[in-house]
Write an enzyme that holds these catalytic residues in place. Sequence first.
Site, PDB file in Angstrom:
ATOM      1  N   THR A  75       0.857  -1.188   0.000  1.00 12.65           N
ATOM      2  CA  THR A  75       0.000   0.000   0.000  1.00 12.65           C
ATOM      3  C   THR A  75       0.891   1.236   0.000  1.00 12.65           C
ATOM      4  OG1 THR A  75      -1.627  -1.248   1.256  1.00 12.65           O
ATOM      5  CG2 THR A  75      -1.869   1.152   1.251  1.00 12.65           C
ATOM      6  N   GLU A 117      -3.597  -4.920  -2.612  1.00  9.99           N
ATOM      7  CA  GLU A 117      -4.141  -6.139  -2.014  1.00  9.99           C
ATOM      8  C   GLU A 117      -5.200  -5.782  -0.962  1.00  9.99           C
ATOM      9  OE1 GLU A 117      -3.858  -9.340  -2.844  1.00  9.99           O
ATOM     10  OE2 GLU A 117      -5.394  -9.452  -1.299  1.00  9.99           O
ATOM     11  N   ARG A 147      -7.704  -9.736   4.273  1.00 15.59           N
ATOM     12  CA  ARG A 147      -7.749  -9.452   5.708  1.00 15.59           C
ATOM     13  C   ARG A 147      -6.986 -10.534   6.432  1.00 15.59           C
ATOM     14  NH1 ARG A 147     -13.996 -10.144   6.049  1.00 15.59           N
ATOM     15  NH2 ARG A 147     -13.284 -11.764   4.648  1.00 15.59           N
ATOM     16  N   GLU A 148      -6.126 -10.142   7.369  1.00 16.71           N
ATOM     17  CA  GLU A 148      -5.464 -11.157   8.178  1.00 16.71           C
ATOM     18  C   GLU A 148      -6.534 -11.946   8.919  1.00 16.71           C
ATOM     19  OE1 GLU A 148      -2.375  -9.456  10.655  1.00 16.71           O
ATOM     20  OE2 GLU A 148      -1.624  -8.322   8.950  1.00 16.71           O
ATOM     21  N   ASN A 169      -9.738   1.447   2.554  1.00 12.41           N
ATOM     22  CA  ASN A 169      -9.398   1.326   3.970  1.00 12.41           C
ATOM     23  C   ASN A 169      -9.916   2.515   4.781  1.00 12.41           C
ATOM     24  OD1 ASN A 169      -8.262  -1.122   3.674  1.00 12.41           O
ATOM     25  ND2 ASN A 169      -6.163  -0.528   4.140  1.00 12.41           N
ATOM     26  N   CYS A 195      -2.957  -2.186   9.039  1.00 16.59           N
ATOM     27  CA  CYS A 195      -3.367  -1.382   7.876  1.00 16.59           C
ATOM     28  C   CYS A 195      -4.161  -0.119   8.205  1.00 16.59           C
ATOM     29  CB  CYS A 195      -4.163  -2.255   6.920  1.00 16.59           C
ATOM     30  SG  CYS A 195      -3.139  -3.509   6.147  1.00 16.59           S
ATOM     31  N   LYS A 207      -2.324   2.963   9.957  1.00 15.65           N
ATOM     32  CA  LYS A 207      -1.273   3.621   9.148  1.00 15.65           C
ATOM     33  C   LYS A 207      -1.848   4.170   7.840  1.00 15.65           C
ATOM     34  CE  LYS A 207       0.882  -0.147   6.498  1.00 15.65           C
ATOM     35  NZ  LYS A 207       0.467   0.251   5.161  1.00 15.65           N
ATOM     36  N   LYS A 242      -7.133  -8.651  16.182  1.00 12.13           N
ATOM     37  CA  LYS A 242      -8.416  -9.276  15.862  1.00 12.13           C
ATOM     38  C   LYS A 242      -8.241 -10.772  16.041  1.00 12.13           C
ATOM     39  CE  LYS A 242      -9.251  -9.669  11.315  1.00 12.13           C
ATOM     40  NZ  LYS A 242      -9.274  -9.400   9.871  1.00 12.13           N
TER      41      LYS A 242
HETATM   42  P1  NAD Z   1       5.183  -7.591   6.673  1.00 12.81           P
HETATM   43  O1  NAD Z   1       5.981  -6.670   7.513  1.00 12.81           O
HETATM   44  O2  NAD Z   1       4.460  -8.728   7.318  1.00 12.81           O
HETATM   45  O3  NAD Z   1       6.108  -8.217   5.522  1.00 12.81           O
HETATM   46  C1  NAD Z   1       7.027  -7.487   4.787  1.00 12.81           C
HETATM   47  C2  NAD Z   1       8.203  -8.414   4.504  1.00 12.81           C
HETATM   48  O4  NAD Z   1       9.071  -7.796   3.571  1.00 12.81           O
HETATM   49  C3  NAD Z   1       9.051  -8.734   5.727  1.00 12.81           C
HETATM   50  O5  NAD Z   1       9.129 -10.135   5.900  1.00 12.81           O
HETATM   51  C4  NAD Z   1      10.422  -8.138   5.397  1.00 12.81           C
HETATM   52  O6  NAD Z   1      11.487  -8.890   5.932  1.00 12.81           O
HETATM   53  C5  NAD Z   1      10.397  -8.184   3.889  1.00 12.81           C
HETATM   54  N1  NAD Z   1      11.311  -7.252   3.232  1.00 12.81           N
HETATM   55  C6  NAD Z   1      11.475  -5.922   3.441  1.00 12.81           C
HETATM   56  N2  NAD Z   1      12.410  -5.426   2.617  1.00 12.81           N
HETATM   57  C7  NAD Z   1      12.857  -6.463   1.856  1.00 12.81           C
HETATM   58  C8  NAD Z   1      13.830  -6.585   0.827  1.00 12.81           C
HETATM   59  N3  NAD Z   1      14.530  -5.545   0.401  1.00 12.81           N
HETATM   60  N4  NAD Z   1      14.028  -7.799   0.284  1.00 12.81           N
HETATM   61  C9  NAD Z   1      13.347  -8.881   0.697  1.00 12.81           C
HETATM   62  N5  NAD Z   1      12.406  -8.812   1.674  1.00 12.81           N
HETATM   63  C10 NAD Z   1      12.168  -7.629   2.244  1.00 12.81           C
HETATM   64  O7  NAD Z   1       4.159  -6.656   5.885  1.00 12.81           O
HETATM   65  P2  NAD Z   1       2.692  -7.057   5.365  1.00 12.81           P
HETATM   66  O8  NAD Z   1       1.711  -7.004   6.478  1.00 12.81           O
HETATM   67  O9  NAD Z   1       2.793  -8.283   4.542  1.00 12.81           O
HETATM   68  O10 NAD Z   1       2.374  -5.787   4.435  1.00 12.81           O
HETATM   69  C11 NAD Z   1       3.060  -5.583   3.212  1.00 12.81           C
HETATM   70  C12 NAD Z   1       2.355  -4.463   2.456  1.00 12.81           C
HETATM   71  O11 NAD Z   1       1.032  -4.877   2.101  1.00 12.81           O
HETATM   72  C13 NAD Z   1       2.183  -3.165   3.230  1.00 12.81           C
HETATM   73  O12 NAD Z   1       2.284  -2.077   2.358  1.00 12.81           O
HETATM   74  C14 NAD Z   1       0.763  -3.262   3.760  1.00 12.81           C
HETATM   75  O13 NAD Z   1       0.184  -2.008   4.005  1.00 12.81           O
HETATM   76  C15 NAD Z   1       0.071  -3.951   2.618  1.00 12.81           C
HETATM   77  N6  NAD Z   1      -1.114  -4.724   3.007  1.00 12.81           N
HETATM   78  C16 NAD Z   1      -1.118  -5.439   4.163  1.00 12.81           C
HETATM   79  C17 NAD Z   1      -2.248  -6.184   4.505  1.00 12.81           C
HETATM   80  C18 NAD Z   1      -2.286  -6.979   5.790  1.00 12.81           C
HETATM   81  O14 NAD Z   1      -3.372  -7.387   6.193  1.00 12.81           O
HETATM   82  N7  NAD Z   1      -1.162  -7.222   6.449  1.00 12.81           N
HETATM   83  C19 NAD Z   1      -3.364  -6.204   3.655  1.00 12.81           C
HETATM   84  C20 NAD Z   1      -3.305  -5.483   2.464  1.00 12.81           C
HETATM   85  C21 NAD Z   1      -2.182  -4.736   2.149  1.00 12.81           C
END
Ligand code: NAD
Length: 516
Positions: A151, A234, A237-238, A294, A346, A349, A406
């Site tokens: 995002t 994406e 939802r977790e 969101n 999400c 932030k 949650k």
């Molecule tokens: P997260 O922190 O769980 O995962 C991010 C991963 O990226 C980490 O494992 C980190 O080690 C890895 N990473 C960072 N830099 C890297 C690099 N240079 N090379 C390789 N790996 C690297 O984050 P997330 O919750 O999966 O969210 C990711 C994105 O998706 C965010 O922008 C978030 O806002 C968005 N998003 C999250 C959700 C959710 O429910 N968690 C839903 C929709 C969108």
Amino acid sequence: MGIHLFLSLQLASYILKLVTHNLSTERRQRVKIAIIGSGYVGLVTGTCLADFGLQVTCVDQDEQKINILKSGGIPIYEPNLEDLIQKNVSAGRLTFTNDLEKAVKESEVIFIAVGTPSNNDGSANLAQIEKVAQQITCYLNDYKVIVNKSTVPIGTAAKIKEIINKYQTLSLRATEGSAAIPSSVIPDPSSLIPAKAGIHPSVIARSEVSLPQRKQGKQSLSTAYPFDIVSNPEFLREGSAVYDFTHPDKIVIGTESPKALKIMQEIYRSLYLIDTPFVFTTLETAELIKYACNAFLATKITFINEIANLCDKVGADVHQIAKAMGLDGRISPKFLHPGPGFGGSCFPKDTEALCSIATSYGYEFKTLQAVISANKRQRELMVEKIKHLLGSLKDKTIGVLGLAFKQNTDDIRKSPAIDIINLLLKEGAKIKCFDPLAMDNTKKILPDLTYCQDEYETAQGSDALVIATEWNQFRNLDLTKIKKLLKSPILLDLRNLYEPAQVKELGFIYEGVGRK
Ligand code: NAD
């Protein structure tokens, strides 16, 4: 007759889709995908795409995470994900690696799914995205589609493109001519990334040696490699991520490139088969769609929370109000559950980031500013409820059920439960707590709480019991046993899991949110 015609048309449409699907299977099997960032989004995306029949490599810089995955484990909790990973690893479609170079070189499509946390001022920190853009540039060896799933603020996809183009140009010049590039031609990072992006000097250092260098070898250095950018936000939802990914309400694809669009359609062909609506749009619109969704959901939650607060004052029942509101087709019943305010990785932030984006464009997003401040106040109001029932909290023991933001996740990022615990600690309270999955994560940031085996140990000797997360297993507690274990029979149900009248009949002092 009419029904027969309708059924025949349905069958014909299904057969047509199957034929189209089979025709494209060969092509789909050739599309190799790298997912950079194997967190909640990357791991689910990679696994589900592998389950669609594609060849996927999930990359992460976190060695521990990759080692867990390689050894057959899973670094996060997400229902059904572990089985799906095992199934696709066994089928040879899913692999895990720390080797970003190999993954990029061997893939045609590269998804970016790294974190975009908040800066102190609420804007999105794009350091991880920028770093990945830089890394990808180093290893381009052919045409690639670079798909952003994180995002990100409006304009980030365009900026990634700009970064890669500039790096390629500079890298080519370095290889063709001078060994070193004068610092005067190296772009200032602030000119490449959005004003509020949280610039990391490491991304584009003004030094001669830190530029990405193409590896010497067979690849031609005389041309810049072509690539296209796609914004594919994406919406999973977790807690139900696998289901959400495989049964989405919509797929949003933003791109300027017809070639990339075609490849994205092929990647998501399995969802096309189940009639998932697709929205094809520009990069900027796709980026804003994610924030708009969101922000709207966060607003809906906050609205019903404020109605619940008003119910507390006037003695009305928020459940009945939410039910009646939800029966209005224009409103829908979803996201009308009052509680301690939204949390998670999400909504907090992304609402802050959207306000920040609006401000950077000279627009004051008043509704969203009010949502953010009302959500913060909601946490404080929950603590006020506890104080109202217990008086001073100094040296009182509060049992807290639930730490995750949650149910069905071990994620505690911006969890209301954690915020409330921190406020209670400030008031001098002692905390006993229990969560089915999130205790290990909580111990890392709050090691001094008393962690219990179960709900009953949490209640034992506590001055009040607070339900902070809506885990199903908290819905059917043996309340008679709980009452005996508590020092005083106070139950604060911040997720409205119980019927007030029934709990009161057992002799509890009970309070929910918007119903007593
Ligand atoms: P997260 O922190 O769980 O995962 C991010 C991963 O990226 C980490 O494992 C980190 O080690 C890895 N990473 C960072 N830099 C890297 C690099 N240079 N090379 C390789 N790996 C690297 O984050 P997330 O919750 O999966 O969210 C990711 C994105 O998706 C965010 O922008 C978030 O806002 C968005 N998003 C999250 C959700 C959710 O429910 N968690 C839903 C929709 C969108």
